[in-house]
Design an enzyme around this catalytic site. Structure first.
Site, PDB file in Angstrom:
ATOM      1  CD  GLU A  82       1.556 -10.290  -0.267  1.00 20.35           C
ATOM      2  OE1 GLU A  82       1.535  -9.160  -0.783  1.00 20.35           O
ATOM      3  OE2 GLU A  82       0.659 -10.697   0.491  1.00 20.35           O
ATOM      4  NE  ARG A  91      -4.010  -2.059   2.061  1.00 22.56           N
ATOM      5  CZ  ARG A  91      -3.903  -3.382   2.128  1.00 22.56           C
ATOM      6  NH1 ARG A  91      -2.754  -3.949   2.439  1.00 22.56           N
ATOM      7  NH2 ARG A  91      -4.952  -4.141   1.877  1.00 22.56           N
ATOM      8  CG  ASP A 149      -3.418  -7.839   5.120  1.00 20.04           C
ATOM      9  OD1 ASP A 149      -2.309  -7.908   4.550  1.00 20.04           O
ATOM     10  OD2 ASP A 149      -4.459  -7.450   4.551  1.00 20.04           O
ATOM     11  CG  HIS A 153      -0.953  -5.628  -4.233  1.00 19.24           C
ATOM     12  ND1 HIS A 153       0.143  -5.567  -3.397  1.00 19.24           N
ATOM     13  CD2 HIS A 153      -1.800  -6.529  -3.656  1.00 19.24           C
ATOM     14  CE1 HIS A 153      -0.029  -6.395  -2.385  1.00 19.24           C
ATOM     15  NE2 HIS A 153      -1.197  -6.971  -2.499  1.00 19.24           N
ATOM     16  CG  HIS A 172      -0.541 -11.457  -3.833  1.00 18.12           C
ATOM     17  ND1 HIS A 172      -1.439 -12.271  -3.176  1.00 18.12           N
ATOM     18  CD2 HIS A 172      -0.646 -10.248  -3.252  1.00 18.12           C
ATOM     19  CE1 HIS A 172      -2.065 -11.560  -2.256  1.00 18.12           C
ATOM     20  NE2 HIS A 172      -1.595 -10.334  -2.265  1.00 18.12           N
TER      21      HIS A 172
HETATM   22  C1  GLA Z   1      -2.295  -8.200   0.058  1.00 20.78           C
HETATM   23  C2  GLA Z   1      -2.820  -7.235   1.044  1.00 20.78           C
HETATM   24  C3  GLA Z   1      -4.117  -7.687   1.564  1.00 20.78           C
HETATM   25  C4  GLA Z   1      -5.097  -7.982   0.464  1.00 20.78           C
HETATM   26  C5  GLA Z   1      -4.512  -8.963  -0.487  1.00 20.78           C
HETATM   27  C6  GLA Z   1      -5.415  -9.184  -1.665  1.00 20.78           C
HETATM   28  O1  GLA Z   1      -1.729  -9.291   0.654  1.00 20.78           O
HETATM   29  O2  GLA Z   1      -1.915  -6.968   2.074  1.00 20.78           O
HETATM   30  O3  GLA Z   1      -4.638  -6.688   2.402  1.00 20.78           O
HETATM   31  O4  GLA Z   1      -5.401  -6.821  -0.218  1.00 20.78           O
HETATM   32  O5  GLA Z   1      -3.264  -8.522  -0.936  1.00 20.78           O
HETATM   33  O6  GLA Z   1      -6.741  -9.389  -1.297  1.00 20.78           O
END
Ligand code: GLA
Length: 382
Positions: free
Chosen positions: A348, A111, A282, A136, A210
């Site tokens: 990731e 982000r 996350d 992304h 991803h």
């Molecule tokens: C990444 C983001 C998540 C989500 C996924 C896709 O991993 O960190 O918050 O947006 O991609 O759904």
């Protein structure tokens, strides 16, 4: 354990014999050039190809659209193959509604706050696609582009070299960025990703992959019993929009402590404000090793039921661990089953989210004359 599988499979590959597995089919491994077939066509008629490659006991299918890993098959401890990466069986589903499944992510993975950053005194507004933020790369990131793909089989390695040129101003980013990503399957069956990029104007870059992992097999249910370890003493807490606050918080004594392997589900229901905001994990873990000149081991994921184990090594400073929080049963995967919350997880390797706005984070700026280079290696075992 590791040595035995590697020795057996690599030995079979070297001898050119089929690595036969109980319950699986016999397949020769090693040395063969990836093969291509038509996978589908985009609305504008552009053809999308699917490449099949195999080496050292690992089998992969990769799309020229987004460099997407459509399937990745590895054996369990009894030699039984399963596709351990979530995906779809047709191009339309990838185009219509894929949450980046298996895809290459760029120009900036993760982000950027409000899609805004300042570089060399100039403010840029990039494509906003996640509430008020950029996720992304923006609305049409590298995951939605068709890459030029060249197969290779060299020595004991096989793979694909993929090129994509992102023009100056695409999604609002400055500079024409020439990206080259190489997927290699080694003779041991490791999947190595080498990323490279150059630019003609200062820009920001953060490339990643991803893949949604479920080591018991895609569509087989939850990953909450997978055991995960991450070599990180700190992580970057976020605000409600999942933008880092800038703090590097200690994992010690919290649900975020994965320094010793534990089941993903053990602490996922802890009443931790960060887990509530993100609907699970996350977050970006700040890898203890920092940026390194070579990939170093940073995380291990293991499915106790099948024995399948994934080890990740990277030169990057961060790891986004996403526990599949937004999967909600509306997508039907390759095997015909729907994907629900926690049916897979992503690991990731990356620079920290929102680095262009966080002066204390390692820089993601790339300038003309420099080459962005990073490598992540996925090793499999059972
Ligand atoms: C990444 C983001 C998540 C989500 C996924 C896709 O991993 O960190 O918050 O947006 O991609 O759904």
């Amino acid at each position: 354990m590791e040595l035995s599988r590697r020795t057996v499979i690599a030995g079979a590959a070297a001898a050119g014999i089929a690595a036969t597995a109980a319950g699986g089919t016999a397949h020769a491994t090693g040395g063969r050039k990836p093969v291509k077939e038509l996978f589908g066509k985009l609305a504008d008629g552009t053809k999308v190809y699917r490449w099949s490659l195999e080496n050292g006991g690992t089998r992969m299918k990769v799309l020229s659209y987004g460099g997407i890993v459509q399937s990745l098959e590895i054996p369990d401890r009894r030699g039984r193959y399963e596709n351990v990466s979530l995906g779809f069986d047709n191009l339309d589903d990838y185009v219509a509604s894929s949450p980046y499944m298996g895809a290459l992510i760029g120009r900036y993975g993760n982000r950027i706050d409000k899609g805004r950053f300042t570089l060399d005194g100039k403010q840029y507004q990039i494509s906003v696609n996640d509430g008020e933020n950029t996720l992304h790369g923006g609305a049409q990131g590298f995951d939605k582009r068709v890459w030029d793909v060249e197969p290779f089989a060299e020595g004991s390695e096989v793979g694909l070299v993929m090129h994509y040129t992102s023009v100056d101003g695409e999604m609002g980013y400055p500079g024409t960025l020439k990206a080259k990503v190489t997927y290699t399957l080694t003779r041991e069956g490791d999947w190595r990703i080498d990323y490279e990029a150059t630019t003609d104007k200062a820009t920001v870059v953060n490339l990643t992959s991803h893949v949604y992992w479920n080591l018991a097999g895609e569509g087989s249910g939850t990953i909450e019993d997978h055991e995960l370890s991450i070599a990180a003493s700190r992580y970057t807490p976020t605000d409600e929009g999942l933008i880092p606050t800038g703090e590097l918080a200690k994992v010690a004594g919290t649900a975020f402590d994965f320094r010793r392997a534990k089941p993903v589900g053990r602490d996922i229901r802890a009443a931790h404000p960060q887990l509530i905001t993100a609907k699970g994990f996350d977050h970006n873990w700040v890898l203890d090793k920092g940026i390194t000149s070579r990939p170093e081991h940073i995380a291990t994921l293991r499915d106790p039921s099948s024995g399948r184990t994934l080890r990740i090594a990277t030169d990057q400073p961060g790891l986004q661990f996403y526990s599949g929080n937004f999967l909600d049963g509306t997508l039907t995967g390759t095997g015909g089953r729907t994907y629900r919350q926690g049916d897979a997880l992503c690991l990731e390797t990356q620079h920290f989210p929102d680095s262009p706005n966080q002066p204390s984070f390692p820089s993601t700026v790339l300038r003309p004359g420099q080459t962005y280079r990073t490598t992540t290696v996925h090793s499999f075992d059972a």
